[in-house]
Design a protein around this motif. Structure first.
Motif, mmCIF file in Angstrom:
data_model
loop_
_atom_site.group_PDB
_atom_site.id
_atom_site.type_symbol
_atom_site.label_atom_id
_atom_site.label_comp_id
_atom_site.label_asym_id
_atom_site.label_seq_id
_atom_site.Cartn_x
_atom_site.Cartn_y
_atom_site.Cartn_z
ATOM 1 N N GLN A 128 0.822 -1.205 0.000
ATOM 2 C CA GLN A 128 0.000 0.000 0.000
ATOM 3 C C GLN A 128 0.860 1.261 0.000
ATOM 4 O OE1 GLN A 128 -0.276 -2.771 1.826
ATOM 5 N NE2 GLN A 128 -2.210 -2.816 2.998
ATOM 6 N N ASN A 129 2.046 1.185 0.603
ATOM 7 C CA ASN A 129 2.943 2.339 0.658
ATOM 8 C C ASN A 129 3.887 2.417 -0.529
ATOM 9 O OD1 ASN A 129 1.818 3.160 3.081
ATOM 10 N ND2 ASN A 129 3.373 2.133 4.340
ATOM 11 N N GLY A 130 3.670 1.575 -1.534
ATOM 12 C CA GLY A 130 4.477 1.649 -2.744
ATOM 13 C C GLY A 130 5.712 0.772 -2.728
ATOM 14 N N GLY A 131 5.867 -0.072 -1.693
ATOM 15 C CA GLY A 131 7.022 -0.959 -1.622
ATOM 16 C C GLY A 131 6.800 -2.250 -2.390
ATOM 17 N N VAL A 132 7.814 -3.095 -2.358
ATOM 18 C CA VAL A 132 7.767 -4.374 -3.064
ATOM 19 C C VAL A 132 8.070 -5.491 -2.065
ATOM 20 C CG1 VAL A 132 8.754 -5.788 -4.902
ATOM 21 C CG2 VAL A 132 8.485 -3.322 -5.234
#
Length: 532
Positions: free
Chosen positions: A139-143
């Protein structure tokens, strides 16, 4: 001098000398010389437009150049101006490229002992040494990759930055009855406008120390190791702009002493300045924020476990940058006496140089070393290492000669030599060149001589700290590498030999064969952190 200072439209021709030429040009002319010759006279106006675009991506370059000249004040003038605008190309636009830039230091934690968290997004039971990714990683743009929440930094950076280049050229020459005068001015400005970076860089120091319960918003009751960065994938990228400016000014007087004897005196000044701002996190402020002593009032705590909960004022509080201004300048006085006596052409000359190097870091990005090169105080930055201030100079003196004689239009030889003295070194470098016309269509040529390359001012005096990957037994950790100048460096030297021939086989076919051999000694190299 940086050749990028020259407006392309002002270039008249390029000369390439393919063997060592220290005897004439001094240091660095080890493997040859390239002379970029600009227009010295021009009459009229020429305008050039250029536009180019990548075929698969939306990246464009637009440039315009103009050159004009004519007669004025009893002489001839030339002006040239060019401008270039480069549109950016982000790595994310190239398929299967940006995804290669994936950092394991996104936002993850390793518990040092077994632990249980009863509530919140980190609720669960954990075993000793278990790695825990940020529950809101995606959700925070991480992988999510393996046990870690990783950071895709590859799509943050540009392959081509948004840049504006402006270059100017002016030349004026005037001939008198016994004195000729010429002036050349080159100026350039390059602005790198965007140059996006990571929202913040990783915190390598936290890989070797523990976040204790109650610190950094930790929900755990045992110490944990943090694999992350203060501002990660949920935050926008800041810019790291650059401003590069330079100028080159030369004035020459040629005195016609007699029909066969001239003396040229020239004074040249040049300067290159590079201003760079690299965003980072202020380490002392971030350390205080982890302990709940951050922010303008000194009472805010940084939450590394839920970074989006940090207030805008606290985010601004920890932001900093490595700011530097690096300036190199050179003043050179040259004199050359040229003439001819019977069938012998000769030149005698001298050169006096004064070179300055100034490097200034902002207070928070300044490092301090002792006399042995040991780091005493590092930059107050979480990732970047900064460097030390430098204000130094060196002088150089040289005398040189060249003699050219022809024998019966069959054999030409040139003997030249140069004695050059630096602050901690001196060298005499001779060179002998021979050209023999075996027949009207077959020419043999060769040369032998010595050359040297003096260490640059940066190699001798500057010091900066970079981050590099050094391979350990099981890992490749980031470590800070102090790159220190060595004021005792001696120049690299070489012996140069060339041999070849030119055969005009027919009006339509020529054959040219050349052989070069350059034997280097004492090459200057940066020490390897991996080997050390």
């Amino acid at each position: 001098i940086d050749i990028n200072i020259i407006p392309e439209i002002a270039l008249n021709q390029v000369e390439i000398l393919k063997d060592g030429a220290t005897s004439l040009y001094g240091s660095d002319a080890v493997a040859g010389v390239i002379n970029f010759q600009t227009f010295k006279e021009f009459d009229g106006l020429r305008v050039a437009f250029n536009s180019q675009k990548t075929s698969n991506y939306d990246q464009k370059d637009h440039s315009i150049g103009a050159i004009f000249g004519g007669d004025a004040l009893g002489g001839n003038y030339v002006f040239a101006l060019s401008a270039l605008n480069k549109k950016p190309l982000n790595a994310s636009e190239i398929p299967k490229f940006a995804e290669l830039g994936l950092s394991g230091l996104g936002n993850s934690f390793k518990v040092t002992q077994a632990d249980s968290v009863e509530s919140g997004i980190y609720a669960g039971n954990y075993s000793q040494n278990q790695t825990i990714p940020d529950p809101n990683c995606v959700q925070n743009g991480g992988v999510l990759a393996g046990p870690r929440c990783k950071f895709l930094y590859g799509e943050r950076f540009n392959i081509v930055n948004d840049e504006d280049h402006v270059k100017a050229y002016a030349h004026f020459n005037k001939s008198g009855s016994s004195i000729n005068y010429s002036m050349t001015l080159l100026m350039a400005s390059i602005d790198v406008n965007d140059n996006p970076q990571s929202p913040s860089y990783p915190a390598p120091s936290y890989l070797s120390k523990k976040i204790l319960p109650g610190q950094g918003g930790s929900p755990f009751s045992v110490p944990v190791i943090w694999y992350g960065r203060p501002l990660g994938s949920a935050f926008p990228s800041p810019y790291s702009p650059k401003d590069i400016s330079q100028f080159h000014l030369s004035n020459s007087l040629i005195f016609e002493i007699s029909e066969d004897l001239d003396f040229e005196l020239s004074l040249t000044m040049s300067e290159h300045e590079n201003k760079h701002n690299r965003p980072d996190t202020i380490e002392s402020r971030f350390e205080a924020a982890i302990l709940g002593q951050g922010g303008p009032s000194g009472n805010e705590q940084w939450n590394i476990f839920m970074p989006l909960e940090n207030s805008p004022s606290l985010i601004e509080y920890i932001k900093g940058s490595e700011t530097s201004v690096k300036t190199g300048s050179l003043v050179s006085l040259d004199g050359i006496l040229t003439g001819q006596k019977d069938d012998i052409k000769f030149a005698l000359g001298f050169q006096l140089n004064s070179e300055d190097l100034k490097i200034k870091y902002s207070e928070g990005s300044r490092a301090t070393f002792d006399l042995d090169g040991k780091l005493i105080k590092g930059a107050d930055l979480l990732f970047l290492g900064g460097g030390k201030n430098v204000n130094t100079s060196r002088d150089k003196q040289a005398i040189f000669f060249e003699v050219n004689q022809s024998f019966k239009e069959k054999l030409d030889f040139i003997l030249s030599g140069r004695y050059e003295r630096l602050d901690n070194y001196s060298s005499f470098d001779p060179k002998l060149s021979i050209k023999y016309f075996a027949s009207n269509n077959f020419l043999i040529r060769g040369s032998t001589g010595t050359s040297f390359t003096a260490p640059s001012m940066a190699q001798m005096f500057s010091s900066e700290i970079q981050l590099g990957s050094v391979r350990d037994i099981n890992d490749s950790p980031f470590v800070r590498l102090a790159l220190l100048g060595n004021a005792n460096l001696k120049p690299a030297i070489s012996e140069n030999v060339s041999l070849g021939f030119v055969w005009d086989i027919s009006e339509a076919i020529d054959l040219t064969v050349d052989y070069w051999a350059i034997d280097y000694e004492d090459r200057i190299e940066v020490e390897s952190a991996q080997v050390l």
